[in-house]
Each structure stands twice: as structure tokens, then as C-alpha cells.
Design a protein around this motif. Sequence first.
Motif, PDB file in Angstrom:
ATOM      1  N   MET A 132       0.854  -1.180   0.000  1.00  0.00           N
ATOM      2  CA  MET A 132       0.000   0.000   0.000  1.00  0.00           C
ATOM      3  C   MET A 132       0.892   1.233   0.000  1.00  0.00           C
ATOM      4  SD  MET A 132      -3.308  -0.759   0.106  1.00  0.00           S
ATOM      5  CE  MET A 132      -4.165   0.559   0.981  1.00  0.00           C
ATOM      6  N   PRO A 133       0.476   2.321  -0.652  1.00  0.00           N
ATOM      7  CA  PRO A 133       1.311   3.525  -0.703  1.00  0.00           C
ATOM      8  C   PRO A 133       1.289   4.340   0.585  1.00  0.00           C
ATOM      9  CG  PRO A 133      -0.717   3.893  -1.900  1.00  0.00           C
ATOM     10  CD  PRO A 133      -0.719   2.450  -1.513  1.00  0.00           C
ATOM     11  N   ALA A 191       9.988  -6.264   8.043  1.00  0.00           N
ATOM     12  CA  ALA A 191       8.890  -7.050   7.485  1.00  0.00           C
ATOM     13  C   ALA A 191       9.362  -8.395   6.941  1.00  0.00           C
ATOM     14  CB  ALA A 191       8.203  -6.259   6.373  1.00  0.00           C
ATOM     15  N   TYR A 192       8.425  -9.327   6.864  1.00  0.00           N
ATOM     16  CA  TYR A 192       8.701 -10.621   6.233  1.00  0.00           C
ATOM     17  C   TYR A 192       9.033 -10.405   4.759  1.00  0.00           C
ATOM     18  CZ  TYR A 192       8.099 -15.592   5.158  1.00  0.00           C
ATOM     19  OH  TYR A 192       8.306 -16.890   4.762  1.00  0.00           O
ATOM     20  N   HIS A 193       8.276  -9.533   4.110  1.00  0.00           N
ATOM     21  CA  HIS A 193       8.542  -9.124   2.728  1.00  0.00           C
ATOM     22  C   HIS A 193       8.814  -7.611   2.751  1.00  0.00           C
ATOM     23  CE1 HIS A 193       7.321 -13.002   1.144  1.00  0.00           C
ATOM     24  NE2 HIS A 193       6.151 -12.898   1.729  1.00  0.00           N
ATOM     25  N   PRO A 194      10.045  -7.205   2.949  1.00  0.00           N
ATOM     26  CA  PRO A 194      10.346  -5.773   3.129  1.00  0.00           C
ATOM     27  C   PRO A 194       9.817  -4.876   2.016  1.00  0.00           C
ATOM     28  CG  PRO A 194      12.246  -7.103   3.698  1.00  0.00           C
ATOM     29  CD  PRO A 194      11.250  -8.047   3.097  1.00  0.00           C
ATOM     30  N   LYS A 195       9.835  -5.361   0.782  1.00  0.00           N
ATOM     31  CA  LYS A 195       9.399  -4.516  -0.330  1.00  0.00           C
ATOM     32  C   LYS A 195       7.904  -4.213  -0.275  1.00  0.00           C
ATOM     33  CE  LYS A 195       8.742  -8.409  -3.524  1.00  0.00           C
ATOM     34  NZ  LYS A 195       7.271  -8.328  -3.526  1.00  0.00           N
ATOM     35  N   ASP A 196       7.149  -4.990   0.497  1.00  0.00           N
ATOM     36  CA  ASP A 196       5.702  -4.787   0.571  1.00  0.00           C
ATOM     37  C   ASP A 196       5.267  -3.946   1.761  1.00  0.00           C
ATOM     38  OD1 ASP A 196       5.232  -6.246  -1.731  1.00  0.00           O
ATOM     39  OD2 ASP A 196       5.026  -8.145  -0.669  1.00  0.00           O
ATOM     40  N   ALA A 197       6.192  -3.550   2.605  1.00  0.00           N
ATOM     41  CA  ALA A 197       5.834  -2.719   3.759  1.00  0.00           C
ATOM     42  C   ALA A 197       5.439  -1.322   3.289  1.00  0.00           C
ATOM     43  CB  ALA A 197       6.999  -2.639   4.733  1.00  0.00           C
ATOM     44  N   ALA A 198       4.339  -0.821   3.805  1.00  0.00           N
ATOM     45  CA  ALA A 198       3.854   0.498   3.389  1.00  0.00           C
ATOM     46  C   ALA A 198       4.727   1.604   3.959  1.00  0.00           C
ATOM     47  CB  ALA A 198       2.415   0.698   3.855  1.00  0.00           C
ATOM     48  N   PRO A 199       4.937   2.675   3.206  1.00  0.00           N
ATOM     49  CA  PRO A 199       5.591   3.860   3.776  1.00  0.00           C
ATOM     50  C   PRO A 199       4.766   4.385   4.949  1.00  0.00           C
ATOM     51  CG  PRO A 199       5.341   4.038   1.388  1.00  0.00           C
ATOM     52  CD  PRO A 199       4.527   2.871   1.812  1.00  0.00           C
ATOM     53  N   ILE A 200       5.442   4.923   5.933  1.00  0.00           N
ATOM     54  CA  ILE A 200       4.734   5.381   7.135  1.00  0.00           C
ATOM     55  C   ILE A 200       4.237   6.800   6.909  1.00  0.00           C
ATOM     56  CG2 ILE A 200       4.884   5.709   9.630  1.00  0.00           C
ATOM     57  CD1 ILE A 200       7.138   3.608   9.598  1.00  0.00           C
ATOM     58  N   LEU A 203      -2.643   7.663   3.975  1.00  0.00           N
ATOM     59  CA  LEU A 203      -3.284   7.807   2.675  1.00  0.00           C
ATOM     60  C   LEU A 203      -4.182   9.037   2.720  1.00  0.00           C
ATOM     61  CD1 LEU A 203      -4.383   4.107   2.084  1.00  0.00           C
ATOM     62  CD2 LEU A 203      -2.543   5.298   0.916  1.00  0.00           C
ATOM     63  N   ASP A 204      -4.250   9.762   1.614  1.00  0.00           N
ATOM     64  CA  ASP A 204      -5.156  10.918   1.601  1.00  0.00           C
ATOM     65  C   ASP A 204      -6.594  10.417   1.456  1.00  0.00           C
ATOM     66  OD1 ASP A 204      -4.090  11.747  -1.779  1.00  0.00           O
ATOM     67  OD2 ASP A 204      -5.651  10.364  -1.115  1.00  0.00           O
ATOM     68  N   SER A 205      -7.547  11.332   1.573  1.00  0.00           N
ATOM     69  CA  SER A 205      -8.954  10.939   1.575  1.00  0.00           C
ATOM     70  C   SER A 205      -9.361  10.288   0.255  1.00  0.00           C
ATOM     71  CB  SER A 205      -9.840  12.163   1.847  1.00  0.00           C
ATOM     72  OG  SER A 205      -9.614  13.164   0.875  1.00  0.00           O
ATOM     73  N   GLY A 206      -8.695  10.625  -0.798  1.00  0.00           N
ATOM     74  CA  GLY A 206      -9.022  10.005  -2.070  1.00  0.00           C
ATOM     75  C   GLY A 206      -8.548   8.581  -2.165  1.00  0.00           C
ATOM     76  N   ALA A 207      -7.443   8.270  -1.475  1.00  0.00           N
ATOM     77  CA  ALA A 207      -6.907   6.919  -1.523  1.00  0.00           C
ATOM     78  C   ALA A 207      -7.535   6.032  -0.476  1.00  0.00           C
ATOM     79  CB  ALA A 207      -5.387   6.953  -1.316  1.00  0.00           C
ATOM     80  N   ALA A 208      -7.984   6.623   0.649  1.00  0.00           N
ATOM     81  CA  ALA A 208      -8.620   5.819   1.683  1.00  0.00           C
ATOM     82  C   ALA A 208      -9.941   5.295   1.197  1.00  0.00           C
ATOM     83  CB  ALA A 208      -8.812   6.669   2.951  1.00  0.00           C
ATOM     84  N   ARG A 209     -10.267   4.078   1.637  1.00  0.00           N
ATOM     85  CA  ARG A 209     -11.483   3.445   1.157  1.00  0.00           C
ATOM     86  C   ARG A 209     -12.455   3.230   2.309  1.00  0.00           C
ATOM     87  NH1 ARG A 209      -8.894  -1.664  -1.777  1.00  0.00           N
ATOM     88  NH2 ARG A 209      -7.726  -1.601   0.140  1.00  0.00           N
ATOM     89  N   ASP A 210     -13.737   3.077   1.982  1.00  0.00           N
ATOM     90  CA  ASP A 210     -14.709   2.723   2.996  1.00  0.00           C
ATOM     91  C   ASP A 210     -14.253   1.424   3.635  1.00  0.00           C
ATOM     92  OD1 ASP A 210     -16.182   4.883   2.365  1.00  0.00           O
ATOM     93  OD2 ASP A 210     -17.832   3.801   1.429  1.00  0.00           O
ATOM     94  N   GLY A 211     -14.528   1.316   4.949  1.00  0.00           N
ATOM     95  CA  GLY A 211     -14.077   0.137   5.648  1.00  0.00           C
ATOM     96  C   GLY A 211     -12.613   0.237   6.016  1.00  0.00           C
ATOM     97  N   ASP A 212     -12.099   1.467   6.082  1.00  0.00           N
ATOM     98  CA  ASP A 212     -10.726   1.732   6.498  1.00  0.00           C
ATOM     99  C   ASP A 212     -10.409   0.917   7.742  1.00  0.00           C
ATOM    100  OD1 ASP A 212      -8.433   2.861   7.506  1.00  0.00           O
ATOM    101  OD2 ASP A 212      -9.096   4.927   7.190  1.00  0.00           O
ATOM    102  N   GLN A 213      -9.408   0.079   7.664  1.00  0.00           N
ATOM    103  CA  GLN A 213      -9.082  -0.786   8.793  1.00  0.00           C
ATOM    104  C   GLN A 213      -7.894  -0.278   9.572  1.00  0.00           C
ATOM    105  OE1 GLN A 213      -9.868  -4.550   9.230  1.00  0.00           O
ATOM    106  NE2 GLN A 213     -11.583  -4.565   7.871  1.00  0.00           N
ATOM    107  N   ALA A 214      -7.460   0.953   9.271  1.00  0.00           N
ATOM    108  CA  ALA A 214      -6.287   1.434   9.983  1.00  0.00           C
ATOM    109  C   ALA A 214      -6.620   1.716  11.410  1.00  0.00           C
ATOM    110  CB  ALA A 214      -5.741   2.682   9.309  1.00  0.00           C
TER     111      ALA A 214
END
Length: 214
Positions: A132-133, A191-200, A203-214
Motif C-alpha cells: 500500500m502507498p 517485514a517478512y517481505h520488506p518490499k511490501d511494507a507500506a511507507p509510514i 493515505l489521503d482521503s481520495g486513496a482511503a477506502r470505505d471500511g478503512d481498517q487502519a
Amino acid sequence: MSDFSSPHPVQFPGSAVGRWVLRRLGWRVHFEGLPAQQGVLIVYPHTSNWDPVFAYAAKWAMGVPFHYWAKASLFRIPLLGAWLRSFGGIPIVRGSGAQGMVSDTVAQIKTAQQKGDYFWLTLAPEGTRKYMPGLRSGFYRVAVQADIPLGMMVLNYREREVRVLDFLRLSGDEATDMARIAAALEPHAAAYHPKDAAPIRLLDSGAARDGDQA
């Protein structure tokens, strides 16, 4: 850099069996209690199906009860729904949107504050093991709106440890707060897969989705 000095006042005896299981898995846990009766704890990073295995083993070893968000449809399944609730599950309705979910949770936390009841919400802000970005923002909005501590549980596959790090009091200044969160997480996360760890970053409101699990 914690905003709460240790030893923390909310302590748990933990589980000797849980600690034994974690050791058998070759892992260890570092935990010194919680700074308050209510708060949010994020788990980072999440890049593998192994992550919940070690996170739940650590939870068992620590003996700490947590609430968490889960799909409302799961609670309608016989036995499973009761089991999820017994382990702190909070049903979320996807169509209600992330903001409604945050508002409902904040209301529950404020009720717990008024009663002096225990309520810690734990979330994986990446929401998926795929790249995830950024981090979904639900954890941040709950902590800011409820004015409760934010804690961080870090998975480190390099050192084979689960570490509960600093507890922060968020200011509501997103840039400042996220810089502090990154400074706490980055030195300890592996991370187990370092390349897949999200930058800290959030996400902006456009990228966030309903059901945000953060």
C-alpha cells in the motif's frame, strides 16, 4: 520519545503458556504495560500471513485484551460471531463508510472513559499484506478524536521479536504526528517481505477506502 513514562500503570500478568509458545516459535516479546485504560495500538508492518500468527502469540503471552474491527457479515455466522465478540471484535458495516466507523468507535471509547472501563483498539493500518502507498487513517482519527494514547506493536523478522514501543499523545498536526510515528517505527520494524511494507504516511482521503481498517 514516549509521551508516557514507564513503568506504565496498566499491567497484566500475561500467560506463561503463551510465552512458552512464542519461545517455541523462536520469537520473544517486549512489553511493559499500557499507559492508560483506553488507547489505540497499531501493528506494523503487515506483509505476510505469518504476521497475525506472531502477533496473536504475542498478545497471548502479554495477556492483553484488545478490541478490533471486523466485517459485520462475519458476526452473522453462527458460533463465529459469538467467538469474535468474545475476543473483542467490533462489527463494521462496509457501506457505512470509514468516517461512520471512526465516529462509532470514538463514541464507544468516550463511554468507556466516562465509566472508567478498559478499551484498547488494535488495528493493522496497512489493512492488507499487499503493498500500500501509505497507512489507512482510521487509527489516527480515532486516537485524535478520542484524545487517547497511540501505541505501536512492531514485528521484527530480522530479530524475531514483537516489541510494543513508545506511546504517543497525538497533537492533531498530521505532519508532525506522522513524523514522530515514523521515527518510532522505522528503527525496529523488519517485514517478512520488506518490499511490501507500506511507507509510514497516511493515505489521503481520495486513496482511503470505505471500511478503512487502519
